[in-house]
Design an enzyme around this catalytic site. Structure first.
Site, mmCIF file in Angstrom:
data_model
loop_
_atom_site.group_PDB
_atom_site.id
_atom_site.type_symbol
_atom_site.label_atom_id
_atom_site.label_comp_id
_atom_site.label_asym_id
_atom_site.label_seq_id
_atom_site.Cartn_x
_atom_site.Cartn_y
_atom_site.Cartn_z
ATOM 1 N N MET A 99 0.848 -1.199 0.000
ATOM 2 C CA MET A 99 0.000 0.000 0.000
ATOM 3 C C MET A 99 0.886 1.253 0.000
ATOM 4 S SD MET A 99 -3.456 -0.938 2.033
ATOM 5 C CE MET A 99 -2.866 -0.703 3.697
ATOM 6 N N TYR A 112 4.157 3.949 0.901
ATOM 7 C CA TYR A 112 4.855 4.543 2.037
ATOM 8 C C TYR A 112 5.876 3.522 2.565
ATOM 9 C CZ TYR A 112 5.461 8.477 5.080
ATOM 10 O OH TYR A 112 5.985 9.597 5.703
ATOM 11 N N HIS A 154 8.952 1.130 3.628
ATOM 12 C CA HIS A 154 10.013 1.134 4.642
ATOM 13 C C HIS A 154 10.919 -0.070 4.387
ATOM 14 C CE1 HIS A 154 7.653 -2.033 6.481
ATOM 15 N NE2 HIS A 154 6.600 -1.219 6.537
ATOM 16 N N GLY A 178 11.122 -2.876 5.676
ATOM 17 C CA GLY A 178 10.438 -4.180 5.604
ATOM 18 C C GLY A 178 10.013 -4.474 4.170
ATOM 19 N N HIS A 179 9.367 -3.474 3.526
ATOM 20 C CA HIS A 179 8.978 -3.669 2.121
ATOM 21 C C HIS A 179 10.207 -3.912 1.254
ATOM 22 C CE1 HIS A 179 5.540 -0.912 3.427
ATOM 23 N NE2 HIS A 179 4.905 -1.973 2.975
ATOM 24 N N GLN A 212 -10.260 -2.888 2.375
ATOM 25 C CA GLN A 212 -9.767 -3.564 3.583
ATOM 26 C C GLN A 212 -9.786 -2.653 4.804
ATOM 27 O OE1 GLN A 212 -5.780 -4.178 1.568
ATOM 28 N NE2 GLN A 212 -5.007 -3.898 3.627
ATOM 29 N N GLY A 241 5.175 -9.702 4.276
ATOM 30 C CA GLY A 241 5.894 -9.655 5.544
ATOM 31 C C GLY A 241 5.182 -10.474 6.624
ATOM 32 N N GLU A 242 5.977 -11.051 7.508
ATOM 33 C CA GLU A 242 5.405 -11.841 8.607
ATOM 34 C C GLU A 242 4.803 -10.961 9.705
ATOM 35 O OE1 GLU A 242 8.437 -14.526 9.971
ATOM 36 O OE2 GLU A 242 8.121 -15.905 8.297
HETATM 37 O O1 PAF Z 1 -0.024 -5.734 3.628
HETATM 38 C C1 PAF Z 1 -0.454 -4.821 2.871
HETATM 39 O O2 PAF Z 1 0.217 -3.812 2.636
HETATM 40 C C2 PAF Z 1 -1.830 -4.965 2.239
HETATM 41 O O3 PAF Z 1 -2.708 -5.602 3.107
HETATM 42 C C3 PAF Z 1 -1.794 -5.682 0.889
HETATM 43 C C4 PAF Z 1 -1.326 -7.114 1.021
HETATM 44 C C5 PAF Z 1 -0.875 -4.932 -0.068
HETATM 45 C C6 PAF Z 1 -3.201 -5.703 0.272
HETATM 46 O O4 PAF Z 1 -3.682 -4.433 0.069
#
Ligand code: PAF
Length: 289
Positions: free
Chosen positions: A33, A35, A37, A39-40, A70, A157-158
């Site tokens: 989503m 922004y 960091h 972790g991503h 979500q 990520g976990e």
């Molecule tokens: O973990 C997230 O950033 C979101 O839940 C995801 C998996 C990208 C779905 O929108």
């Protein structure tokens, strides 16, 4: 460092990914989503490595989409942090080839959209109970991103342990042919799990936020010393988080895959925490020894 190619239109993205896949290119995907960091970025570096596993350069993909379905009605959709230009630079540095960033939710959910992914068990309890509809929204958008991107492997990520289990379940149950891989939580120097939502914390709250990872670390130490009583370990975590002025949403010790609460901690039992610090909801978890 070169910037990844930015694609706004999901249909154009799907054409590119389908052509690559049909041409035998290995595809690795990191849905986010934004922004971003560290972790991503650890997911993206691993995606690069896995895309290139086939002996020739593969395609490392990321998506950036703040998925409205979500978020609950009182949650932080409107103020969720965004920084597309900064994110693109980070993706480039982490070896991402192409980024899909739809510029409006209607591009992902057209007016006549009506199909949703639902679960009978794995989305129950934990965040599934506290955030009704959350995993339905997550799974549906990830199913769509899989359909658009045609990945061989996707990385998550976990930190969002229940999300990871939900998505692994979905990929198997719906025969999606995608390997869903979980990657270890990346932490700040003091132990706080990295999260885009950490940006909401005031400096004073940021100081207190570390109590969650410390409480989990204490539980791990106590379990290592022989404490097996899940209720006693949970109480210890809860007390430490509350002592730091947070409102606990849940503390649970669960089976790592089925996510059902356990009475006795065994190796691999997962301890999970969600807590509010001011208006910010933080989550974290770890495996007990
Ligand atoms: O973990 C997230 O950033 C979101 O839940 C995801 C998996 C990208 C779905 O929108």
């Amino acid at each position: 460092m070169s910037l990844p190619e930015l694609i706004r239109d999901p249909a154009a993205w799907q054409r590119r990914c389908t052509a690559a896949r049909d041409g035998g290119t290995r595809i690795a995907l990191v849905p986010t989503m934004g922004y971003l960091h560290q972790g991503h970025l650890s997911l993206m570096r691993e995606a690069r490595r896995r895309a290139d596993e086939g002996g020739r350069p593969g395609l490392s993909l990321a998506t950036i989409f703040v998925n409205p379905t979500q978020f609950g009605p009182t949650e932080d959709l409107a103020r969720y942090p965004r920084d597309l230009q900064g994110d693109l630079a980070k993706c480039g540095a982490a070896g991402v080839d192409m980024v899909l960033a739809p510029d409006n939710p209607g591009a992902v959910y057209p007016k006549d959209f009506q199909t949703w992914v639902d679960f009978t068990e794995v989305s129950k309890g934990l965040c599934g109970d506290r955030r009704p509809g959350h995993f339905r929204g997550v799974a549906t958008v990830v199913a769509k991103l899989f359909g658009l991107s045609r990945p061989h492997v996707a990385l998550f990520g976990e930190k969002d342990w229940q999300q990871l289990r939900v998505l692994q379940r979905m990929a198997v149950d719906l025969d999606m042919g995608v390997e869903v891989v979980g990657m270890p939580i990346v932490r700040e120097a003091d132990g706080l799990a990295m999260s885009s939502r950490n940006a909401y914390l005031t400096p004073e709250e940021r100081g207190r936020a570390v109590a969650i990872s410390r409480a989990l670390g204490d539980a791990r130490r106590r379990a290592g010393e022989g404490e097996r009583d899940a209720a006693a370990l949970s109480r210890g975590i809860q007390a430490a988080v509350e002592a730091a002025g947070m409102r606990v949403d849940y503390v649970e010790l669960v089976h790592p895959e089925r996510l059902r609460p356990v009475e006795h901690a065994v190796p691999g039992t997962r301890a999970l925490v969600a807590a509010f610090l001011g208006r910010t909801r933080l989550i974290d978890n770890l495996a007990l020894p």
